[in-house]
Design a protein around this motif. Structure first.
Motif, PDB file in Angstrom:
ATOM      1  N   SER A   1       3.146  -4.578  -9.896  1.00 36.73           N
ATOM      2  CA  SER A   1       1.591  -4.571  -9.717  1.00 36.73           C
ATOM      3  C   SER A   1       0.872  -3.388  -9.537  1.00 36.73           C
ATOM      4  N   LYS A   2       1.600  -2.430  -8.926  1.00 35.76           N
ATOM      5  CA  LYS A   2       0.896  -0.661  -8.585  1.00 35.76           C
ATOM      6  C   LYS A   2       1.294   0.130  -9.635  1.00 35.76           C
ATOM      7  N   ASN A   3       1.855  -0.498 -10.855  1.00 36.73           N
ATOM      8  CA  ASN A   3       2.364   0.309 -11.867  1.00 36.73           C
ATOM      9  C   ASN A   3       3.283   1.515 -11.625  1.00 36.73           C
ATOM     10  N   ILE A   4       4.326   1.433 -10.451  1.00 37.26           N
ATOM     11  CA  ILE A   4       5.110   2.491 -10.207  1.00 37.26           C
ATOM     12  C   ILE A   4       6.261   2.312 -10.820  1.00 37.26           C
ATOM     13  N   PRO A   5       7.086   3.354 -11.436  1.00 34.96           N
ATOM     14  CA  PRO A   5       8.433   3.342 -12.049  1.00 34.96           C
ATOM     15  C   PRO A   5       9.472   2.933 -11.105  1.00 34.96           C
ATOM     16  N   MET A   6      10.372   2.375 -11.488  1.00 37.09           N
ATOM     17  CA  MET A   6      11.491   1.979 -10.619  1.00 37.09           C
ATOM     18  C   MET A   6      12.701   1.702 -11.272  1.00 37.09           C
ATOM     19  N   SER A   7      13.857   1.716 -10.499  1.00 38.13           N
ATOM     20  CA  SER A   7      15.223   1.057 -10.796  1.00 38.13           C
ATOM     21  C   SER A   7      15.505  -0.129 -10.052  1.00 38.13           C
ATOM     22  N   ALA A   8      15.470  -1.354 -10.708  1.00 37.23           N
ATOM     23  CA  ALA A   8      15.644  -2.704 -10.106  1.00 37.23           C
ATOM     24  C   ALA A   8      17.318  -3.046 -10.472  1.00 37.23           C
ATOM     25  N   VAL A   9      17.993  -3.712  -9.473  1.00 40.62           N
ATOM     26  CA  VAL A   9      19.407  -3.942  -9.711  1.00 40.62           C
ATOM     27  C   VAL A   9      19.405  -5.521  -9.600  1.00 40.62           C
TER      28      VAL A   9
ATOM     29  N   GLU B   1       0.677  -1.304   0.028  1.00 43.57           N
ATOM     30  CA  GLU B   1       0.016  -0.005   0.039  1.00 43.57           C
ATOM     31  C   GLU B   1       0.819   1.278   0.090  1.00 43.57           C
ATOM     32  N   LEU B   2       1.935   1.394   0.775  1.00 41.05           N
ATOM     33  CA  LEU B   2       2.804   2.387   0.782  1.00 41.05           C
ATOM     34  C   LEU B   2       3.474   2.398  -0.539  1.00 41.05           C
ATOM     35  N   ILE B   3       3.944   1.729  -1.206  1.00 39.43           N
ATOM     36  CA  ILE B   3       4.477   1.521  -2.670  1.00 39.43           C
ATOM     37  C   ILE B   3       3.547   2.291  -3.678  1.00 39.43           C
ATOM     38  N   SER B   4       2.015   1.792  -3.382  1.00 38.56           N
ATOM     39  CA  SER B   4       1.125   2.448  -4.333  1.00 38.56           C
ATOM     40  C   SER B   4       1.273   4.026  -4.260  1.00 38.56           C
ATOM     41  N   HIS B   5       1.623   4.714  -3.196  1.00 38.14           N
ATOM     42  CA  HIS B   5       1.768   6.059  -3.033  1.00 38.14           C
ATOM     43  C   HIS B   5       3.076   6.503  -3.733  1.00 38.14           C
ATOM     44  N   ALA B   6       4.003   5.671  -4.035  1.00 38.00           N
ATOM     45  CA  ALA B   6       5.262   6.214  -4.440  1.00 38.00           C
ATOM     46  C   ALA B   6       5.476   6.975  -5.643  1.00 38.00           C
ATOM     47  N   LYS B   7       6.462   7.951  -5.826  1.00 41.79           N
ATOM     48  CA  LYS B   7       6.755   8.555  -6.965  1.00 41.79           C
ATOM     49  C   LYS B   7       7.587   7.536  -7.938  1.00 41.79           C
ATOM     50  N   TYR B   8       8.439   6.822  -6.894  1.00 41.09           N
ATOM     51  CA  TYR B   8       9.705   6.109  -7.681  1.00 41.09           C
ATOM     52  C   TYR B   8       9.972   4.873  -6.663  1.00 41.09           C
ATOM     53  N   ILE B   9      10.704   3.618  -7.047  1.00 39.89           N
ATOM     54  CA  ILE B   9      11.006   2.665  -6.208  1.00 39.89           C
ATOM     55  C   ILE B   9      12.599   2.361  -6.556  1.00 39.89           C
ATOM     56  N   ILE B  10      13.267   2.236  -5.645  1.00 40.79           N
ATOM     57  CA  ILE B  10      14.606   1.833  -5.812  1.00 40.79           C
ATOM     58  C   ILE B  10      14.880   0.427  -5.021  1.00 40.79           C
ATOM     59  N   THR B  11      15.258  -0.665  -5.613  1.00 35.85           N
ATOM     60  CA  THR B  11      15.147  -1.975  -4.922  1.00 35.85           C
ATOM     61  C   THR B  11      16.147  -2.995  -5.901  1.00 35.85           C
ATOM     62  N   PRO B  12      16.652  -4.014  -4.817  1.00 34.64           N
ATOM     63  CA  PRO B  12      17.369  -5.036  -5.515  1.00 34.64           C
ATOM     64  C   PRO B  12      16.331  -5.878  -6.207  1.00 34.64           C
ATOM     65  N   ASP B  13      16.878  -7.061  -6.633  1.00 40.02           N
ATOM     66  CA  ASP B  13      16.066  -8.277  -7.159  1.00 40.02           C
ATOM     67  C   ASP B  13      15.298  -8.827  -6.243  1.00 40.02           C
ATOM     68  N   THR B  14      14.020  -8.515  -5.980  1.00 41.94           N
ATOM     69  CA  THR B  14      13.032  -9.283  -4.862  1.00 41.94           C
ATOM     70  C   THR B  14      12.156  -9.209  -5.047  1.00 41.94           C
ATOM     71  N   SER B  15      11.038  -9.331  -4.082  1.00 42.50           N
ATOM     72  CA  SER B  15       9.625  -9.331  -4.366  1.00 42.50           C
ATOM     73  C   SER B  15       9.011  -7.917  -4.657  1.00 42.50           C
ATOM     74  N   ILE B  16       9.943  -6.780  -4.090  1.00 44.97           N
ATOM     75  CA  ILE B  16       9.427  -5.451  -4.279  1.00 44.97           C
ATOM     76  C   ILE B  16       9.223  -5.076  -5.730  1.00 44.97           C
ATOM     77  N   VAL B  17       9.924  -5.667  -6.518  1.00 44.30           N
ATOM     78  CA  VAL B  17      10.026  -5.473  -7.826  1.00 44.30           C
ATOM     79  C   VAL B  17       8.704  -5.868  -8.363  1.00 44.30           C
ATOM     80  N   HIS B  18       8.023  -7.131  -8.132  1.00 42.54           N
ATOM     81  CA  HIS B  18       6.797  -7.517  -8.395  1.00 42.54           C
ATOM     82  C   HIS B  18       5.698  -6.793  -7.902  1.00 42.54           C
ATOM     83  N   ILE B  19       5.867  -6.329  -6.775  1.00 44.74           N
ATOM     84  CA  ILE B  19       4.708  -5.533  -5.907  1.00 44.74           C
ATOM     85  C   ILE B  19       4.682  -4.141  -6.786  1.00 44.74           C
ATOM     86  N   GLY B  20       6.033  -3.591  -7.048  1.00 48.43           N
ATOM     87  CA  GLY B  20       5.897  -2.354  -7.692  1.00 48.43           C
ATOM     88  C   GLY B  20       5.274  -2.405  -8.926  1.00 48.43           C
TER      89      GLY B  20
END
Length: 360
Positions: A305-313, A284-303
């Motif tokens: 699902s919420k259609n949030i732009p991100m950098s994934a390492v 739910e917090l991620i759904s309010h984000a402008k951007y996400i930065i994360t390593p290769d983990t479940s947060i990538v798929h959660i992001g």
């Protein structure tokens, strides 16, 4: 030395255990051929489907949500059950396409299998690439009229088999499963649902943020896939250069001391570590984000699902095509790769990447 010896022993014993397990559980009481039409399930007679997702992997469950929705869209009267474990249960806790959730506990396969058997599921779908003995036992005890498995053509326990493409995204495999269930051209997006309590809790956090939310998730399941302190600080300073950005760290309670120490080092009022209660709070917090930065983990798929732009390492692929098969599968995500090439027997370090590649 002791660990190395134990690993050698376990590697020797594993095929023996699997062989014995297959002798015991690779069998089926009866074949329900009336539910199979050629190489597909005859869905006209199907009233229930059980999906076995007992590995506890949150990201996998997020992607699995597309299956539940697509089946329910075409067959609204079919009961959908999901066997889940740990925090992955929360991903489907409020999913409107899931009718029943079964809690998996290792060692309690008999009681779970007997419970499921009483409910007489027409179709059981298993996702395992390699079935361990406990999992063979569970599939057998569930008593599905039609069992579907991955690359299980030679098994007596399975009636139908599907393929995994090792050079395509995992959703291609799920398309193969849906095809067995008579579903063509599915929507491959995934989604996570939460309740009012979660939404209200996160709304209170977000209302206290003055600026654009950038979520930084530094951690994955292993230290080799997690950002180290140096990289966390570099990324944080890059984000904070823009005065409009407010940086929110996410990380389980065991990481709290490290995160608070990093916040103290940064000495910036635009850095926060919100207290979250679980994976649904994170989503739910991620759904309010402008951007996400994360390593290769479940947060990538959660992001995603919420259609949030991100950098994934990601780490460089070493023959398994992980960054393709389990990649973000979204044009809104920039994949960044570590340059580390590990020695034989060692794991690659995800931290060997250029922070300047992150575009916030």
């Amino acid at each position: 030395m002791i660990r190395k010896v134990n690993r050698v022993i376990q590697d020797f014993l594993r095929p023996i255990r699997l062989g014995i397990g297959k002798m015991m559980w690779d069998k089926k009481d009866r074949k329900s051929l009336e539910l199979v039409q050629g190489d597909r399930v005859d869905m006209k007679s199907v009233k229930s489907i059980l999906f076995l997702r007992y590995d506890g992997k949150i990201g996998d469950m997020v992607i699995n949500t597309l299956l539940f929705r697509e089946v329910k869209k075409k067959y609204p009267n079919v009961k959908i059950g999901v066997v889940a474990r740990g925090a992955a249960k929360d991903i489907v806790k409020f999913n409107p396409y899931v009718d029943e959730i079964y809690d998996y506990e290792k060692g309690k396969e008999r009681s779970l299998g007997e419970r499921v058997r009483k409910e007489q599921y027409d179709v059981v779908v298993d996702f395992s690439e390699m079935l361990r003995v406990n999992q063979m036992k569970l599939v057998n005890l569930c008593g599905g009229k039609v069992n579907i498995g991955l690359d299980k053509e030679s098994w007596k326990l399975f009636d139908l088999s599907y393929k995994k493409s090792y050079d395509k995204h995992i959703t291609e495999m799920y398309k193969n499963i849906l095809k067995l269930l008579g579903i063509e051209n599915p929507d491959l997006s995934y989604e996570i649902y939460s309740d009012k309590d979660v939404k209200n809790r996160i709304d209170r956090i977000v209302k206290g943020v003055e600026g654009e939310i950038i979520v930084l998730n530094p951690y994955a399941a292993s230290k080799h896939r997690s950002f180290n302190r140096e990289r966390i600080l570099e990324i944080s300073k890059k984000v904070l250069k823009d005065q409009k950005n407010v940086l929110l760290y996410i990380g389980e309670p065991s990481k709290k001391a490290e995160i608070l120490e990093i916040i103290e080092t940064l000495k910036c009022s635009r850095v926060l570590y919100p207290q979250l209660k679980g994976i649904l709070d994170v989503a739910e917090l991620i759904s309010h984000a402008k951007y996400i930065i994360t390593p290769d983990t479940s947060i990538v798929h959660i992001g995603v699902s919420k259609n949030i732009p991100m950098s994934a390492v990601y780490r460089l692929d070493t023959g398994d095509n992980n960054s393709i098969v389990w990649g973000p599968n979204s044009e809104r995500v920039k994949q960044i790769f570590s340059k580390d090439v590990p020695k034989v027997g060692e794991e690659a370090d995800i931290n060997k990447f250029d922070v300047e590649e992150i575009v916030v």
